[in-house]
Design an enzyme around this catalytic site. Sequence first.
Site, PDB file in Angstrom:
ATOM      1  N   ARG A 164       0.844  -1.208   0.000  1.00  0.00           N
ATOM      2  CA  ARG A 164       0.000   0.000   0.000  1.00  0.00           C
ATOM      3  C   ARG A 164       0.874   1.252   0.000  1.00  0.00           C
ATOM      4  NH1 ARG A 164      -5.565   0.272  -1.081  1.00  0.00           N
ATOM      5  NH2 ARG A 164      -5.650   2.201   0.096  1.00  0.00           N
ATOM      6  N   ASN A 221      -5.371   4.752 -11.474  1.00  0.00           N
ATOM      7  CA  ASN A 221      -4.176   4.760 -10.621  1.00  0.00           C
ATOM      8  C   ASN A 221      -3.318   3.501 -10.759  1.00  0.00           C
ATOM      9  OD1 ASN A 221      -5.993   3.136  -9.327  1.00  0.00           O
ATOM     10  ND2 ASN A 221      -6.345   4.513  -7.597  1.00  0.00           N
ATOM     11  N   HIS A 281      -3.887  -1.904  -8.013  1.00  0.00           N
ATOM     12  CA  HIS A 281      -4.746  -2.159  -6.863  1.00  0.00           C
ATOM     13  C   HIS A 281      -3.926  -2.909  -5.821  1.00  0.00           C
ATOM     14  CE1 HIS A 281      -8.056  -3.501  -4.313  1.00  0.00           C
ATOM     15  NE2 HIS A 281      -7.418  -4.665  -4.278  1.00  0.00           N
TER      16      HIS A 281
HETATM   17  N1  UDP Z   1     -11.980   5.506  -7.201  1.00  0.00           N
HETATM   18  C1  UDP Z   1     -12.265   6.614  -7.974  1.00  0.00           C
HETATM   19  N2  UDP Z   1     -12.759   7.747  -7.344  1.00  0.00           N
HETATM   20  C2  UDP Z   1     -12.946   7.810  -6.007  1.00  0.00           C
HETATM   21  C3  UDP Z   1     -12.651   6.679  -5.229  1.00  0.00           C
HETATM   22  C4  UDP Z   1     -12.167   5.541  -5.855  1.00  0.00           C
HETATM   23  O1  UDP Z   1     -12.096   6.599  -9.190  1.00  0.00           O
HETATM   24  O2  UDP Z   1     -13.368   8.848  -5.500  1.00  0.00           O
HETATM   25  C5  UDP Z   1     -11.462   4.303  -7.870  1.00  0.00           C
HETATM   26  C6  UDP Z   1      -9.944   4.221  -7.860  1.00  0.00           C
HETATM   27  O3  UDP Z   1      -9.516   3.624  -9.090  1.00  0.00           O
HETATM   28  C7  UDP Z   1      -9.669   3.333  -6.677  1.00  0.00           C
HETATM   29  C8  UDP Z   1     -10.838   2.362  -6.741  1.00  0.00           C
HETATM   30  O4  UDP Z   1     -11.936   3.159  -7.178  1.00  0.00           O
HETATM   31  O5  UDP Z   1      -8.398   2.701  -6.767  1.00  0.00           O
HETATM   32  C9  UDP Z   1     -11.174   1.680  -5.424  1.00  0.00           C
HETATM   33  O6  UDP Z   1     -11.432   2.641  -4.433  1.00  0.00           O
HETATM   34  P1  UDP Z   1     -10.892   2.478  -2.956  1.00  0.00           P
HETATM   35  O7  UDP Z   1     -11.556   3.530  -2.141  1.00  0.00           O
HETATM   36  O8  UDP Z   1     -11.030   1.058  -2.515  1.00  0.00           O
HETATM   37  O9  UDP Z   1      -9.348   2.903  -3.091  1.00  0.00           O
HETATM   38  P2  UDP Z   1      -7.999   2.008  -3.102  1.00  0.00           P
HETATM   39  O10 UDP Z   1      -8.163   0.938  -2.062  1.00  0.00           O
HETATM   40  O11 UDP Z   1      -7.853   1.447  -4.503  1.00  0.00           O
HETATM   41  O12 UDP Z   1      -6.899   2.969  -2.774  1.00  0.00           O
HETATM   42 MG    MG Z   2      -9.689  -0.375  -1.711  1.00  0.00          MG
END
Ligand code: UDP
Ligand code: MG
Length: 170
Positions: free
Chosen positions: A93, A124, A127
């Site tokens: 992370r 981004n 994952h």
């Molecule tokens: N995402 C987005 N806009 C947001 C929040 C999330 O496009 O406001 C997308 C982004 O690609 C992210 C994924 O949804 O990686 C999953 O969201 P999460 O909150 O789980 O974030 P992560 O765990 O990937 O950091």
């Molecule tokens: Mg997530």
Amino acid sequence: MGVNQATLVLIKPDGLKKSLTGNILTRLSETKLEIVAAKIVRVSRELAVEHYVHLQGQLFFEELIRYIIGELHDRKKVLAMVYWGEDAIEKVRKLSGATNPEEADPVSIRGAYGRITTKGIYENVIHASSNENEARREIQLWFYPDEIIVELYPTREAVEREVQKRMWVK
Ligand code: UDP
Ligand code: MG
């Protein structure tokens, strides 16, 4: 000494399209974690929705599903991997960086390679599971036990009957 953990890593379709696989794997190798499973997956709608089930109801959900399936890029595939080792979840992370690529540390993977689309989706490139419960749920969603070379979670024996499968022509 931290505990050994497993974490799901996906190189998302934008990461593959931008030819970032090598760079991302090199960055992840800094962690000294071990790759214990890896495969290229053509993501079904069902898998995509299940993976992001916690975000159902968000305005960007439908676009997010199209993103992870690969409909926003030419490449309808993701590279799915399981990394294993000490404090794997936090290490991956941290290297990945914040969800919003514009807020992510510029030297993190997302900070360096991510972007926000005109529709507002955070592309981004990677994952990474964010805690042990999520890692377990996600690894069990993306992989069968025999696709992983270490024993991570309890398994059961089952005989699959009348399952239609494609086989190689001999
Ligand atoms: N995402 C987005 N806009 C947001 C929040 C999330 O496009 O406001 C997308 C982004 O690609 C992210 C994924 O949804 O990686 C999953 O969201 P999460 O909150 O789980 O974030 P992560 O765990 O990937 O950091
Ligand atoms: Mg997530």
